[in-house]
Design a protein around this motif. Sequence first.
Motif, PDB file in Angstrom:
ATOM      1  N   LEU A 171      21.283  17.823  50.532  1.00  0.00           N
ATOM      2  CA  LEU A 171      21.882  17.219  49.346  1.00  0.00           C
ATOM      3  C   LEU A 171      23.356  17.578  49.235  1.00  0.00           C
ATOM      4  O   LEU A 171      23.741  18.736  49.442  1.00  0.00           O
ATOM      5  N   GLU A 172      24.152  16.579  48.909  1.00  0.00           N
ATOM      6  CA  GLU A 172      25.565  16.786  48.641  1.00  0.00           C
ATOM      7  C   GLU A 172      25.811  16.713  47.140  1.00  0.00           C
ATOM      8  O   GLU A 172      24.985  16.190  46.382  1.00  0.00           O
ATOM      9  N   ILE A 173      26.943  17.218  46.703  1.00  0.00           N
ATOM     10  CA  ILE A 173      27.266  17.202  45.276  1.00  0.00           C
ATOM     11  C   ILE A 173      27.285  15.754  44.772  1.00  0.00           C
ATOM     12  O   ILE A 173      27.928  14.887  45.362  1.00  0.00           O
ATOM     13  N   GLY A 174      26.543  15.508  43.698  1.00  0.00           N
ATOM     14  CA  GLY A 174      26.432  14.168  43.120  1.00  0.00           C
ATOM     15  C   GLY A 174      25.164  13.439  43.502  1.00  0.00           C
ATOM     16  O   GLY A 174      24.815  12.434  42.881  1.00  0.00           O
ATOM     17  N   ASP A 175      24.457  13.941  44.542  1.00  0.00           N
ATOM     18  CA  ASP A 175      23.215  13.280  44.971  1.00  0.00           C
ATOM     19  C   ASP A 175      22.118  13.488  43.926  1.00  0.00           C
ATOM     20  O   ASP A 175      21.925  14.595  43.411  1.00  0.00           O
ATOM     21  N   LEU A 176      21.383  12.411  43.640  1.00  0.00           N
ATOM     22  CA  LEU A 176      20.211  12.471  42.764  1.00  0.00           C
ATOM     23  C   LEU A 176      19.031  11.894  43.523  1.00  0.00           C
ATOM     24  O   LEU A 176      19.121  10.808  44.090  1.00  0.00           O
ATOM     25  N   VAL A 177      17.918  12.645  43.557  1.00  0.00           N
ATOM     26  CA  VAL A 177      16.746  12.264  44.342  1.00  0.00           C
ATOM     27  C   VAL A 177      15.516  12.255  43.440  1.00  0.00           C
ATOM     28  O   VAL A 177      15.295  13.201  42.663  1.00  0.00           O
ATOM     29  N   ASN A 178      14.701  11.192  43.549  1.00  0.00           N
ATOM     30  CA  ASN A 178      13.419  11.133  42.845  1.00  0.00           C
ATOM     31  C   ASN A 178      12.367  11.820  43.713  1.00  0.00           C
ATOM     32  O   ASN A 178      12.237  11.527  44.900  1.00  0.00           O
ATOM     33  N   CYS A 179      11.600  12.703  43.117  1.00  0.00           N
ATOM     34  CA  CYS A 179      10.702  13.567  43.898  1.00  0.00           C
ATOM     35  C   CYS A 179       9.311  13.649  43.293  1.00  0.00           C
ATOM     36  O   CYS A 179       9.084  13.274  42.132  1.00  0.00           O
TER      37      CYS A 179
ATOM     38  N   VAL B  58       9.871   8.503  24.369  1.00  0.00           N
ATOM     39  CA  VAL B  58       8.582   7.803  24.446  1.00  0.00           C
ATOM     40  C   VAL B  58       8.037   7.761  25.869  1.00  0.00           C
ATOM     41  O   VAL B  58       7.105   7.009  26.150  1.00  0.00           O
ATOM     42  N   GLY B  59       8.604   8.539  26.779  1.00  0.00           N
ATOM     43  CA  GLY B  59       8.008   8.680  28.100  1.00  0.00           C
ATOM     44  C   GLY B  59       8.493   7.726  29.163  1.00  0.00           C
ATOM     45  O   GLY B  59       7.828   7.568  30.194  1.00  0.00           O
ATOM     46  N   CYS B  60       9.630   7.084  28.989  1.00  0.00           N
ATOM     47  CA  CYS B  60      10.147   6.197  30.034  1.00  0.00           C
ATOM     48  C   CYS B  60      10.636   7.018  31.229  1.00  0.00           C
ATOM     49  O   CYS B  60      11.160   8.118  31.055  1.00  0.00           O
ATOM     50  N   PRO B  61      10.492   6.496  32.454  1.00  0.00           N
ATOM     51  CA  PRO B  61      11.064   7.175  33.620  1.00  0.00           C
ATOM     52  C   PRO B  61      12.576   6.969  33.654  1.00  0.00           C
ATOM     53  O   PRO B  61      13.061   5.863  33.452  1.00  0.00           O
ATOM     54  N   ILE B  62      13.314   8.013  33.904  1.00  0.00           N
ATOM     55  CA  ILE B  62      14.769   7.917  33.835  1.00  0.00           C
ATOM     56  C   ILE B  62      15.398   8.430  35.132  1.00  0.00           C
ATOM     57  O   ILE B  62      14.903   9.355  35.762  1.00  0.00           O
ATOM     58  N   SER B  63      16.518   7.815  35.518  1.00  0.00           N
ATOM     59  CA  SER B  63      17.275   8.300  36.677  1.00  0.00           C
ATOM     60  C   SER B  63      18.672   7.692  36.726  1.00  0.00           C
ATOM     61  O   SER B  63      19.283   7.649  37.789  1.00  0.00           O
ATOM     62  N   LEU B  64      19.175   7.213  35.587  1.00  0.00           N
ATOM     63  CA  LEU B  64      20.522   6.646  35.561  1.00  0.00           C
ATOM     64  C   LEU B  64      21.515   7.792  35.394  1.00  0.00           C
ATOM     65  O   LEU B  64      21.660   8.358  34.310  1.00  0.00           O
ATOM     66  N   ASN B  65      22.198   8.134  36.456  1.00  0.00           N
ATOM     67  CA  ASN B  65      23.025   9.331  36.490  1.00  0.00           C
ATOM     68  C   ASN B  65      24.499   8.999  36.325  1.00  0.00           C
ATOM     69  O   ASN B  65      25.036   8.128  37.002  1.00  0.00           O
ATOM     70  N   GLU B  66      25.165   9.714  35.389  1.00  0.00           N
ATOM     71  CA  GLU B  66      26.618   9.642  35.266  1.00  0.00           C
ATOM     72  C   GLU B  66      27.184  10.809  36.074  1.00  0.00           C
ATOM     73  O   GLU B  66      27.158  11.963  35.623  1.00  0.00           O
ATOM     74  N   ARG B  67      27.661  10.498  37.239  1.00  0.00           N
ATOM     75  CA  ARG B  67      27.966  11.544  38.233  1.00  0.00           C
ATOM     76  C   ARG B  67      29.005  12.545  37.746  1.00  0.00           C
ATOM     77  O   ARG B  67      28.880  13.750  37.966  1.00  0.00           O
ATOM     78  N   THR B  68      30.034  12.086  37.059  1.00  0.00           N
ATOM     79  CA  THR B  68      31.124  12.994  36.685  1.00  0.00           C
ATOM     80  C   THR B  68      30.767  13.891  35.506  1.00  0.00           C
ATOM     81  O   THR B  68      31.351  14.967  35.347  1.00  0.00           O
TER      82      THR B  68
END
Length: 351
Positions: A197-205, A276-286
């Motif tokens: 992983l590099e800085i800023g990487d987001l991974v669903n696991c 309410v339990g929604c899956p989230i992964s919208l990342n604001e990198r900065t």
Amino acid sequence: MPTGPIADPGLPDHQWRPTDVDPAKEKRAERQVAILFGLSAVSTVAFLVAYFTFDIGDNWDVIGGFGASTMALGLTLGLALLFIGVGVIHWARKLMADHEISELRHPARSSDDDREVAVQALTDGINESGIGRRPLIRNSLLGAVGLLGLPAIVMLRDLGPLPGKKLYHTIWGSGTKQAPMRIVRDGIWTPILASDLEIGDLVNCQPDALHNPERYGIDPSEVEGVNLQIHKSKASLILLRMNPGDIKPGKAADGSSRANWTVDGIVAYSKICTHVGCPISLNERTTHHLLCPCHQSTFDLADSGRVVFGPAGRPLPQLAISVDDEGYLVAQHDFDEPVGPSFWERDYYER
């Protein structure tokens, strides 16, 4: 009896109010209205102060068993609206013009011929149905319609049994000292090296046990079909790598520091929004902010998943991670708080 229109009785004589004839009382009423509007302004300012003063989710942040933030915001906003409403009513009753005004109202009813046709059509329909002279049909119809309410009650059973403590635990806690639970990429089930992983990487696991249950002493039948979906819904995880200096370690449920919960700037959080339990992964990198697409709840992943915007009432649960002997990312233990939205049996401030 008279058959013509009733004569217009006219309006009663106007009754002067004290504020209409006494300038002192008029001024006093004006001051009272102004005071009410002023109290509304003070309440609005208090709302703003409360918004920036009370943090969400701190254990000390409690008033009478309720969150101080919720209580303060609700009370001050309610008073602001109440004082405006009372002020406007007082203004209208004491100071606004109160002369009665009347105007002609034209009849809105249908003509007599149209009314007769409609009534006759309804009567013919009732007679043709025979509902009046067939009590068996009438009573059975009423019974059938009345029983239609029962399916709605019975279907409540489809909600299933109460979950008990199942919401407090996930399969992440199934790892052992000999085989700590590996974190794998969702969908392809490959383990993750910290160096991947590099800085800023987001991974669903997901936990490796869903793909390799035997490695952790789990019966494969426990991670199949519906059980698999249940485990995935609770254990879904996101990894984000950031500059280690940006991380503000919070406190765990037992009061200890979370400083050792990360690996070289890699943090792990539940993917399930606490609203309410929604899956989230919208990342604001900065900013390291994670946004829920459903209702825009925003969490700061650099600050223990703290809520920075939106309706969510609790931070995202954080998972303590480390690396195993081969350098792969693993969970140290299960989440120390339930994942997902709040539920009745849960203490709001349980961490």
